[in-house]
Every structure is written in C-alpha cells, then in structure tokens.
Write an enzyme that holds these catalytic residues in place. Structure first.
Site, PDB file in Angstrom:
ATOM      1  N   HIS A 334      36.797  44.418  38.180  1.00  0.00           N
ATOM      2  CA  HIS A 334      37.209  45.238  37.042  1.00  0.00           C
ATOM      3  C   HIS A 334      36.476  44.728  35.808  1.00  0.00           C
ATOM      4  O   HIS A 334      36.751  43.624  35.333  1.00  0.00           O
ATOM      5  CB  HIS A 334      38.727  45.151  36.834  1.00  0.00           C
ATOM      6  CG  HIS A 334      39.509  45.772  37.947  1.00  0.00           C
ATOM      7  ND1 HIS A 334      40.742  45.307  38.356  1.00  0.00           N
ATOM      8  CD2 HIS A 334      39.229  46.834  38.760  1.00  0.00           C
ATOM      9  CE1 HIS A 334      41.192  46.040  39.348  1.00  0.00           C
ATOM     10  NE2 HIS A 334      40.288  46.982  39.608  1.00  0.00           N
ATOM     11  N   GLU A 337      38.071  42.970  32.620  1.00  0.00           N
ATOM     12  CA  GLU A 337      38.861  41.740  32.798  1.00  0.00           C
ATOM     13  C   GLU A 337      37.937  40.537  32.660  1.00  0.00           C
ATOM     14  O   GLU A 337      37.648  39.802  33.603  1.00  0.00           O
ATOM     15  CB  GLU A 337      39.576  41.778  34.139  1.00  0.00           C
ATOM     16  CG  GLU A 337      40.597  42.915  34.205  1.00  0.00           C
ATOM     17  CD  GLU A 337      41.201  43.116  35.585  1.00  0.00           C
ATOM     18  OE1 GLU A 337      40.907  42.332  36.510  1.00  0.00           O
ATOM     19  OE2 GLU A 337      41.981  44.081  35.747  1.00  0.00           O
ATOM     20  N   HIS A 430      40.964  37.943  38.630  1.00  0.00           N
ATOM     21  CA  HIS A 430      41.299  39.129  37.825  1.00  0.00           C
ATOM     22  C   HIS A 430      41.940  38.734  36.502  1.00  0.00           C
ATOM     23  O   HIS A 430      42.306  37.579  36.285  1.00  0.00           O
ATOM     24  CB  HIS A 430      42.291  40.022  38.591  1.00  0.00           C
ATOM     25  CG  HIS A 430      41.676  40.835  39.685  1.00  0.00           C
ATOM     26  ND1 HIS A 430      41.428  42.178  39.564  1.00  0.00           N
ATOM     27  CD2 HIS A 430      41.266  40.489  40.924  1.00  0.00           C
ATOM     28  CE1 HIS A 430      40.880  42.629  40.685  1.00  0.00           C
ATOM     29  NE2 HIS A 430      40.782  41.615  41.529  1.00  0.00           N
ATOM     30  N   GLU A 504      45.352  35.965  39.091  1.00  0.00           N
ATOM     31  CA  GLU A 504      45.506  36.772  37.871  1.00  0.00           C
ATOM     32  C   GLU A 504      45.711  35.875  36.655  1.00  0.00           C
ATOM     33  O   GLU A 504      46.566  34.978  36.675  1.00  0.00           O
ATOM     34  CB  GLU A 504      46.719  37.703  38.002  1.00  0.00           C
ATOM     35  CG  GLU A 504      46.630  38.713  39.141  1.00  0.00           C
ATOM     36  CD  GLU A 504      45.966  39.997  38.716  1.00  0.00           C
ATOM     37  OE1 GLU A 504      45.527  40.097  37.549  1.00  0.00           O
ATOM     38  OE2 GLU A 504      45.887  40.928  39.553  1.00  0.00           O
TER      39      GLU A 504
END
Length: 604
Positions: A334, A337, A430, A504
């Site tokens: 992504h 990010e 991420h 994350e």
C-alpha cells in the site's frame, strides 16, 4: 579482428520504443567467426554504476516538475505529544466561495493505465486557471513531484485554504495520503487548512494525531526536519457527499516558521521510490555489505519500474550440512503506508550491520526481502492501489500476471523457496490508520499445544517483550476474516507457512509505557525493525527457555479468558431462568453463541 553486435529480443507489443530492454544476445567475433552468448541484463542489480539510478517511469499523462525534492533526516530531541482537544475546535462551512489557486491536470483521463514515460510529462502550463497580478500574500501550492498528492486548492481568505486530494489513479476512491508543497509563506499569521474529501469515517486525527510540517528554512538554518504541527484539529463528516459517497473533512490551524519559505505537509513521513533506490545504491557500493546482500530484480511493474528483491545471508561454507531456513519480508504494497518503509529500513540497517547478532542471523537464515512491492503507486502518490486501480493486497490468489506482476512473482518466488528449504516466517509490513501502537495480524493454526492453537502467537509475544513501549500484544489478532483471504498473510499461511504475519504500525503514536500519548517518529519506526531482529534471535535461540516461557504465558492467557467466558455464561444462564417470558428459541441461540465463543478461544 574482434567486436560485438547486440540484438534485442522482446515479447512486448505496446510502446516498444519507450520500454528498456534487458535480455540481449551478444555476438563476439573471435577466431574468425561470430560466437553468440546470452549476456546478463545490464540492470541485474538495478543500479548499473555508482551514482546512476534507473529513471523513474510515470503514466504518460502525469505532469512532473523537474525539481528534486529532498528532506534531511532528523529526530526530535523529545517525543512529540499528541494533540489534546481544547474545546475550540470548529467545523468549517462546506460550501464557501473562493478562488482556485491550484488545479492539477487530471492524470487519469483514460479509464485504465495505457503506457509510461521516463520522468513523466514536463508541465507545459501554469497550475493557476488565470493569470495573476503578482502573488501578493497568496500561498503557492505544488504537488507534481514524486509521491505528491494534491488535486485542488481554493483560497477562501488570505489565511484560509480548502484542499482536495487526488484519488488513487484510475479509481474514484482512496484519499488518505497527502503530501504537497507550499511557498510564499508569512510567519506569525494563523493559517487554516481544510482537506474536504477524506473517505474514512474514523481517523487518528480525532485521537490526537497531528499533521507533519517540513520547512526548508528550518532545515537549512537549524537542521530541523519533519515535525508535528497543528491546533484546533478536527476530523468530521461534511455535507459534500455525491454519487453515493460520504466525505469527511480534516481541518487544522498552524503558523509557518519563516517568511518566504518553502514548506511541505504530509500524512506520514515520506519515503519515495528514489529514497529506496539511493539506499540500495549505497549497499551496492559498500564492499562489505555487497558480499552478503545481493540485489536482484524481481520483476517490472505495469509502468516498467523495477521491483527489487534482496537476498541476505552469509556466503555458504563447507560446514553447511542442510539448507538454511528462509525468512521473507515485504513492504509497501500500500503506497501511502510510508511507515512500513521506515520499519523496513530499520530491519535492513540491522541485518546489514556488523554486529555479532546480525552476523548470527545471516549465518542462520536466508533472508528474502522485497522492500517496495508497489513502486508505481508510490511514485504517483496513491494511497492504496497500483496502476491497475486495484488493491494488490487483496489479489495474492490472482493468476493475472500482467495485471499484478509484483504479486504474481513474489508468490511464485516463495513457492520455489519452499521447495528448496523451510520458510520459518513470512511478514508483510503495513501502516494502520485507525489504531495506535504497533501490532501483528496472524493466522489460526492446526498444531495444538495442550489443546490450544498457540504457536503462531509466540513470535508476536516475543516482539512485544522486546518493544514494550510501542508493540501491543493485546492489539494483535489471529483470526482469518473472509474479506482478508486474498492478503499475503493468509495466502502464504495456506501455502504452508505457519508463521505468516502482517506487521502493522500506527500512523499516530503509542498508548504504552513511557511513550504513552506521544507520536512515533522515523527513529521509532526504524526501531521496530531492530526489535523484529531481536525477537527473531529469541525465537531461534537453541536454548528454548524463552520460547517455552512465552508458550506457558499464552496458555495462562487462554485459561483466564476461558474462565471469564464461563463465568459470563453461568451468570447469563442464571439470569435467564428468572426471565420466564423469554422465548426458548432465543435462549437456545444465546447459549449456542456462548458455546461458539468458548470454542473459538480454544481453537483460534
């Protein structure tokens, strides 16, 4: 007489003259005859010579200014606190008259990506829709540079501007990432910016997150880089909905630090494709690092940018009896990010370092690292998608090689690795837009310890112990949701990798320990990469005492959760006996639901 003659072969049919060719047949004239041989691609390492980087390719419609944007690396001397609401936060009116002072050309006029151009299209016009009699005190906006993302700026008054972000190319969605330049600033004056087309109903901006500001004057004079800014910060639903889409606004006030300065605003610390290429070039020039880090090209993207893969391990020795286990890390699927790239940088800094621990890890494992899976999206300033207009992290099951090349190649590379050696761990890095702290998502497993499925949770628990003020184990989740079946984490787990994770990191900051209530900076994010390596050392330690201590702690956690569930079940059953009017079928369904919850505790 000797010489060479080069013949290029290609299977591509679109814009052949624009795309670089790599595989060539070399005819060498030797001993009176031409001798053919296949030459390795010139860009095998992606970086042919020191100081030379492959040109970045953009969709041909994208206008790109010629200036190179650079920012210094700087860490605040103290953690920057989160914003605390004062009660003075206000909502800005949605429909207000103003003057358009920036309007970027639409870069996705076609419905899909067609072809790319090295360097993009040089701007042939001003971004203002009409000539100005001098700029006066009007801010000058610009975002036509790598990873920039601003579609429109409207001047409401001398010190108030309404901004619209560009959606991901070839989509009408995904507005979260922003990165743009502002010049012609005035110091000492309270400015207000309002971004009006966010699409997520919740945001960390309502939990204390502040925008980032970079001042070129501050960097030059005081060596100060990106810093948090903003007061009267408010994220709220606005009335600008159209085509069935609900939009949300972010508003904040601030003051520029210098007159006539050039400043930048960003959602998170930028890390561009150029930053990655320069980092890899430094590795290739380092005589020590290049011995155990080989940089190859995994594939080309839709725009013909390079996706790099790094193989990091100590050179094979005579004593090596069996193949080393592999550890696979990927990041930046992504593009918005950027915190994932800073974690990846921390990991690479550690594993390429000269410490004894780094050497031990290289001796123990083969690391396969893809630091940027979606360079096209990074280049154009997308938040979530590639130039296919799709989320790559929902397409790991896809066989569409031409649409999702980096995903197709990474999946097949991992399949080949699994045929050669054990894959101990896979992790995709991420950023998270709604939760604080750092945490992991894993997958439920079939191997049970005393009836519990806990082995996949040991590594995240070890990481939390190595990083207690940033990493939150209670925020981890190990369920496989139906909507996540196309993610890298789930697909790799179903391929047979037991320890398959998504790591994350919040865009905001920590709620833990002495870092509670503060933002993460780049060094904080890099430190997650260091701690990841520390946890890996603990996990593979021949002395399994830490491993079994974590396993025992996890068993106790599950027992406590099961006990609490049982108590709730007992309490609810007693209460239901007094409710004589309660329908029997409803009571049965409720008890069944509790039984399912209890079973989930034992098996997930």
């Amino acid at each position: 007489m000797s010489g060479q003659c080069l013949f290029s072969f290609s299977t591509d049919s679109i814009c052949d003259q624009l795309f670089p060719r790599t595989k060539q047949i070399i005819l060498e004239f030797s001993s009176g005859k031409w001798v053919p041989r296949l030459r390795e691609p010139r860009d095998l390492y992606g970086i042919s010579t020191p100081g030379h980087l492959p040109l970045i390719r953009w969709p041909y419609q994208c206008e790109v200014i010629g200036d190179k944007i650079e920012h210094i690396d700087w860490t605040p001397p103290h953690p920057e606190p989160l914003y605390k609401p004062t009660g003075l936060e206000t909502l800005c009116p949605d429909s207000r008259e103003g003057t358009v002072v920036y309007l970027a050309d639409e870069a996705d006029k076609e419905s899909c990506f067609v072809y790319s151009r090295a360097g993009g299209s040089y701007p042939s016009r001003q971004v203002l829709p009409q000539p100005w009699e001098g700029w006066g005190n009007t801010l000058i906006f610009e975002a036509r540079f790598e990873s920039g993302n601003l579609q429109k700026a409207v001047k409401i008054s001398d010190f108030e501007y309404q901004l619209t972000l560009r959606t991901d190319l070839y989509t009408k969605r995904h507005t979260q990432w922003y990165y743009f330049q502002v010049t012609n600033t005035q110091t000492g004056m309270p400015y207000r910016f309002t971004i009006v087309n966010f699409t997520k109903p919740t945001s960390l901006y309502n939990r204390g997150m502040r925008p980032l500001l970079y001042s070129e004057a501050e960097a030059k004079i005081h060596k100060v880089g990106w810093q948090r800014t903003g007061n009267e910060i408010k994220y709220y639903k606005n009335n600008l909905s159209q085509d069935g889409h609900q939009y949300f606004s972010l508003t904040w006030t601030f003051q520029f630090p210098h007159d006539k300065d050039t400043c930048y605003f960003a959602h998170c610390y930028p890390y561009t494709y150029t930053n990655l290429q320069e980092y890899l070039a430094a590795i290739s020039r380092d005589p020590e690092q290049s011995k155990f880090c080989k940089i190859r090209i995994l594939c080309h993207t839709l725009a013909r940018n390079l996706v790099y893969v790094l193989t990091i391990t100590s050179p094979a020795g005579d004593k090596e009896v069996k193949p080393k286990a592999a550890v696979i890390l990927t990041a930046r699927v992504h593009p918005g990010e950027t915190n994932s790239s800073w974690m990846m940088k921390g990991f690479l800094d550690y594993i390429l370092g000269d410490s004894n621990d780094a050497s031990l890890l290289r001796d123990t494992f083969v690391f396969k690292v893809v630091p940027m899976l979606n360079p096209d999206g990074v280049v154009v300033g997308n938040y979530r998608c590639s130039l296919a207009g799709r989320d790559l992290n929902r397409n790991y099951k896809s066989e569409l090689k031409d649409s999702f090349p980096s995903i197709w190649y990474i999946r097949n590379m991992i399949k080949r690795i699994m045929e050669e050696r054990e894959v101990l761990l896979y992790c995709d890095l991420h950023g998270h837009s709604r939760k604080n702290n750092v945490f992991m998502y894993g997958c439920g497993g079939k191997d049970k310890v005393n009836g519990q499925c806990l082995r996949q949770r040991i590594f995240p628990l070890m990481l939390s112990k190595n990083c207690p003020d940033k990493f939150s184990f209670p925020d981890c989740n190990f369920k496989v949701q139906k909507g996540k079946e196309g993610t890298g984490r789930v697909v790799m787990w179903k391929m047979g990798i037991t320890n398959s994770y998504t790591l994350e990191a919040t865009f905001c900051g920590s709620k833990l320990g002495n870092r509670q209530g503060t933002h993460f900076n780049t060094k904080d994010l890099e430190s997650i990469g260091y701690h990841f390596c520390d946890a890996l050392l603990d996990y593979c330690d021949p002395d399994k005492s830490k491993y079994y201590l974590c396993l025992k702690e996890l068993e106790e956690m599950v027992k406590q959760q099961a006990k609490m569930t049982t108590e709730n079940l007992s309490y609810d059953s007693d209460a239901s006996l007094t409710e004589v009017t309660l329908d029997r079928d409803f009571r049965y369904r409720k008890l069944l639901r509790y039984a399912e919850m209890y079973s989930a505790l034992l098996c997930t």
